[in-house]
Write a protein that holds these residues in place. Structure first.
Motif, PDB file in Angstrom:
ATOM      1  N   GLN A 210       1.611   6.616  -6.893  1.00  0.00           N
ATOM      2  CA  GLN A 210       0.559   7.529  -7.357  1.00  0.00           C
ATOM      3  C   GLN A 210       1.059   8.978  -7.363  1.00  0.00           C
ATOM      4  OE1 GLN A 210      -2.890   6.597  -4.834  1.00  0.00           O
ATOM      5  NE2 GLN A 210      -4.022   6.030  -6.683  1.00  0.00           N
ATOM      6  N   LYS A 211       1.784   9.344  -6.284  1.00  0.00           N
ATOM      7  CA  LYS A 211       2.326  10.701  -6.199  1.00  0.00           C
ATOM      8  C   LYS A 211       3.317  10.976  -7.322  1.00  0.00           C
ATOM      9  CE  LYS A 211       1.840  11.208  -1.168  1.00  0.00           C
ATOM     10  NZ  LYS A 211       2.577  11.365   0.105  1.00  0.00           N
TER      11      LYS A 211
ATOM     12  N   GLU B 106       0.828  -1.211   0.000  1.00  0.00           N
ATOM     13  CA  GLU B 106       0.000   0.000   0.000  1.00  0.00           C
ATOM     14  C   GLU B 106       0.863   1.262   0.000  1.00  0.00           C
ATOM     15  OE1 GLU B 106      -2.415  -0.699   3.445  1.00  0.00           O
ATOM     16  OE2 GLU B 106      -4.083  -1.506   2.256  1.00  0.00           O
ATOM     17  N   SER B 107       1.970   1.241   0.742  1.00  0.00           N
ATOM     18  CA  SER B 107       2.884   2.390   0.769  1.00  0.00           C
ATOM     19  C   SER B 107       3.486   2.623  -0.608  1.00  0.00           C
ATOM     20  CB  SER B 107       4.002   2.154   1.795  1.00  0.00           C
ATOM     21  OG  SER B 107       3.473   2.036   3.093  1.00  0.00           O
TER      22      SER B 107
ATOM     23  N   PHE C 168       2.140   1.769  -3.421  1.00  0.00           N
ATOM     24  CA  PHE C 168       1.068   2.244  -4.303  1.00  0.00           C
ATOM     25  C   PHE C 168       0.845   3.746  -4.119  1.00  0.00           C
ATOM     26  CE2 PHE C 168      -3.568   2.996  -4.911  1.00  0.00           C
ATOM     27  CZ  PHE C 168      -3.612   2.755  -6.286  1.00  0.00           C
ATOM     28  N   ARG C 169       0.801   4.206  -2.856  1.00  0.00           N
ATOM     29  CA  ARG C 169       0.601   5.633  -2.587  1.00  0.00           C
ATOM     30  C   ARG C 169       1.765   6.465  -3.120  1.00  0.00           C
ATOM     31  NH1 ARG C 169      -1.271   3.694   2.465  1.00  0.00           N
ATOM     32  NH2 ARG C 169       0.771   4.132   3.394  1.00  0.00           N
ATOM     33  N   LEU C 170       2.985   5.987  -2.871  1.00  0.00           N
ATOM     34  CA  LEU C 170       4.171   6.685  -3.344  1.00  0.00           C
ATOM     35  C   LEU C 170       4.187   6.752  -4.874  1.00  0.00           C
ATOM     36  CD1 LEU C 170       6.908   8.006  -2.614  1.00  0.00           C
ATOM     37  CD2 LEU C 170       7.923   5.716  -2.750  1.00  0.00           C
TER      38      LEU C 170
ATOM     39  N   LYS D 200      -8.657  -0.331  -4.491  1.00  0.00           N
ATOM     40  CA  LYS D 200      -7.824   0.860  -4.716  1.00  0.00           C
ATOM     41  C   LYS D 200      -7.035   0.747  -6.016  1.00  0.00           C
ATOM     42  CE  LYS D 200      -7.084   1.782   0.232  1.00  0.00           C
ATOM     43  NZ  LYS D 200      -6.052   1.806   1.297  1.00  0.00           N
TER      44      LYS D 200
END
Length: 560
Positions: free
Chosen positions: A509-510, A502-503, A505-507, A536
């Protein structure tokens, strides 16, 4: 059919096709095992810090419950040498009432293990831990018998190993030759009896012969200074009345570690005994039913003043070797011991303490497994570390600490091994498919589109490899447009692995990097779905194989 809790006593299955011939075989086996269990039950009771009849009560009530409810056809339950150290320590620190509370709690834990179907899990406790604490217990039992073997005049023997030997050396001036000779003669009788008789146990022969000799020496030769059971204990030749056990949160909290040790030790020893028995008889025990039966025995026995119960390997093998093939033999063994307690109990007061010391020294030698210990010292350093740590903690401190720290070390070493076998590799140009089974066309190499990277995780994706995965993500170079996380060789994922993903994926996306998962198995997919991560990332970005994932990546790169 198995019940909801996997509880079906072997006795029920046996009685469906029972015959007179089978009963006669079980009857003879039960009588012999009862006779064999007599000196051991007395010796284990005394060595544990309770009176001799408490050992017999444990064998009678505990042995009956284990056979009546157990999941093994031939298991014999009762007190064993493995519990001497932990029981003695609990009595020293918390008294008899503390032992009763700890044993009941241990019984409840064993029942829960069986109800939760943890019987098979117990078998996976590392072998070096089992050998380490078994050998440590053997040395400790041997140490506890020095006072009676040498006839030393010591008012109170310390509980810990090192202090014991200091006190022994300080009081060695009180050495008495007569108890020493009695102990040596007892040991020699036990060692040489099998050469003349395979049926009659050497420990029983030693107790009968030596007791007669000592009785004659005392009454006809005027020799004194040989302590007997009657000199130290008052024998109550009857089953005790049940007593109330008072619980409080304070005592439960204090005794929970000791209770946990009793439960784990009882589970290991009883299931090990049942497994060994299966190998000889060709039968198959039900480990969960066996744990429930062991738990029930340990809940009931303390109410009558008994000590912890478990499956006894030596008595179980004696049962098998003498023709016992059903729980009826174990029930007969309990009845035989009850009759001996009721009608011959007063005679046990004449048994010399030095003779029981000889019996327990032989027990400790058989428990020591020194040949196995020596062979394990040639194993990998991690196994040797677990073995020696468990052994020395058992001897110098106590069994509770030894089991807890030994299991902790073993788990850490296991996780390190798993982490070492888990690899994270990065591919930027081509993917070699020649060594796998997901090729969907003739090409054994797939060329990656420009801007696509493949990160392959080979092994479990759990907290042990989190750092390794993070380091692989920090590869220096141009940022890709698509990252394919290849997970075909990931058998399972824990919450830390999921958090890692998940980390990422978030990174990503940014940084406007697209994430695609490849080769996700059903179990891992279930984790992703349940956590909401599949929503997500989008189910269309979770591909079944690398070909599909690269095609998906190609479409994304071309349309961007």
């Amino acid at each position: 059919m198995k019940s909801r809790f996997d509880f079906r006593p072997k006795l029920l299955a046996v009685l469906e096709n029972y015959s007179k011939e089978k009963f006669m075989a079980d009857l003879m086996a039960g009588i012999i095992v009862g006779i064999v269990a007599l000196p051991l039950a007395i010796a284990f009771g005394i060595a544990s810090g309770v009176s001799p009849e408490k050992g017999l009560v444990t064998a009678i009530i505990g042995g009956f419950i284990v056979s009546f409810l157990g999941g093994s056809s031939v298991q014999i339950g009762g007190p064993t040498g493995a519990f001497i150290v932990i029981v003695y320590g609990i009595i020293q620190n918390f008294g008899i009432e503390g032992l009763a509370i700890a044993t009941v709690i241990a019984g409840i834990l064993l029942v829960l293990m069986g109800v939760l179907k943890l019987g098979t899990v117990i078998k996976f406790i590392p072998y070096p831990i089992v050998v380490g604490f078994t050998s440590g217990i053997a040395l400790t039992i041997f140490t506890t018998q020095m006072k009676d073997l040498f006839g030393l005049s010591i008012e109170k023997v310390p509980a810990d190993f090192i202090s014991k030997w200091i006190v022994y050396f300080e009081h060695f001036g009180s050495f008495n030759i007569w108890p020493f000779l009695i102990g040596v003669i007892s040991i020699l009788i036990i060692v040489f009896t099998p050469r003349f008789s395979k049926k009659i146990p050497g420990s029983l022969v030693a107790i009968v012969v030596v007791t007669i000799i000592v009785y004659a020496m005392k009454n006809f030769a005027g020799i004194t200074g040989i302590e007997t059971i009657g000199d130290r204990f008052t024998i109550n030749a009857s089953l005790p009345a049940p007593e109330k056990i008072t619980f409080s949160m304070e005592t439960i909290n204090r005794l929970l570690p000791s209770a946990f040790t009793i439960a784990i030790l009882g589970a290991i020893e009883s299931l090990l005994s049942a497994t060994v028995a299966d190998g000889v008889t060709g039968d198959k025990h039900n480990s969960n039913t066996e744990l429930i039966a062991q738990g029930a025995a340990n809940i009931v026995v303390p109410i009558f003043g008994g000590i912890p119960v478990t499956g006894a390997i030596a008595r179980t093998m004696t049962n098998i070797n003498n023709g016992g093939r059903s729980p009826i033999a174990g029930i007969v063994h309990a009845i035989v011991l009850l009759l001996i307690l009721l009608f011959l109990g007063p005679l046990t007061k004449h048994i010399p303490m030095a003779c029981l010391a000889g019996v327990l020294i032989i027990v400790s030698y058989n428990m020591s497994e020194w040949r196995t210990f020596r062979s394990l010292m040639k194993n990998p350093k991690s196994d040797v570390a677990v073995l020696l740590t468990t052994f020395f903690l058992t001897v110098i401190f106590d069994l509770t600490i030894a089991i807890e720290i030994g299991m902790l070390i073993a788990m850490l070493l296991f996780m390190r091994r798993v982490a070492e076998t888990t690899k994270v590799s990065v591919t930027k140009e081509v993917v070699d498919l020649s060594d796998e089974g997901e090729i969907l066309h003739d090409d054994s190499v797939l060329v990656l589109p420009t801007g696509v990277e493949v990160y392959e995780i080979d092994g479990p994706f759990f907290f042990g490899i989190a750092n390794k995965f993070d380091e692989s993500m920090k590869v220096i170079g141009d940022k890709p447009k698509v990252r394919i996380i290849r997970m075909r060789k990931v058998p399972f994922m824990d919450s830390t692995g999921l958090h890692n993903l998940e980390s990422l994926f978030r990174l990503s996306q940014k940084e406007h990097i697209h994430i695609i998962l490849s080769g996700v198995n059903q179990q891992v997919h279930g984790v992703l779905t349940k956590s909401g991560f599949a929503d997500k990332i989008g189910d269309d970005n979770i591909c079944s194989n690398i070909n599909e994932a690269i095609q998906k990546a190609n479409e994304f790169v071309n349309h961007k």
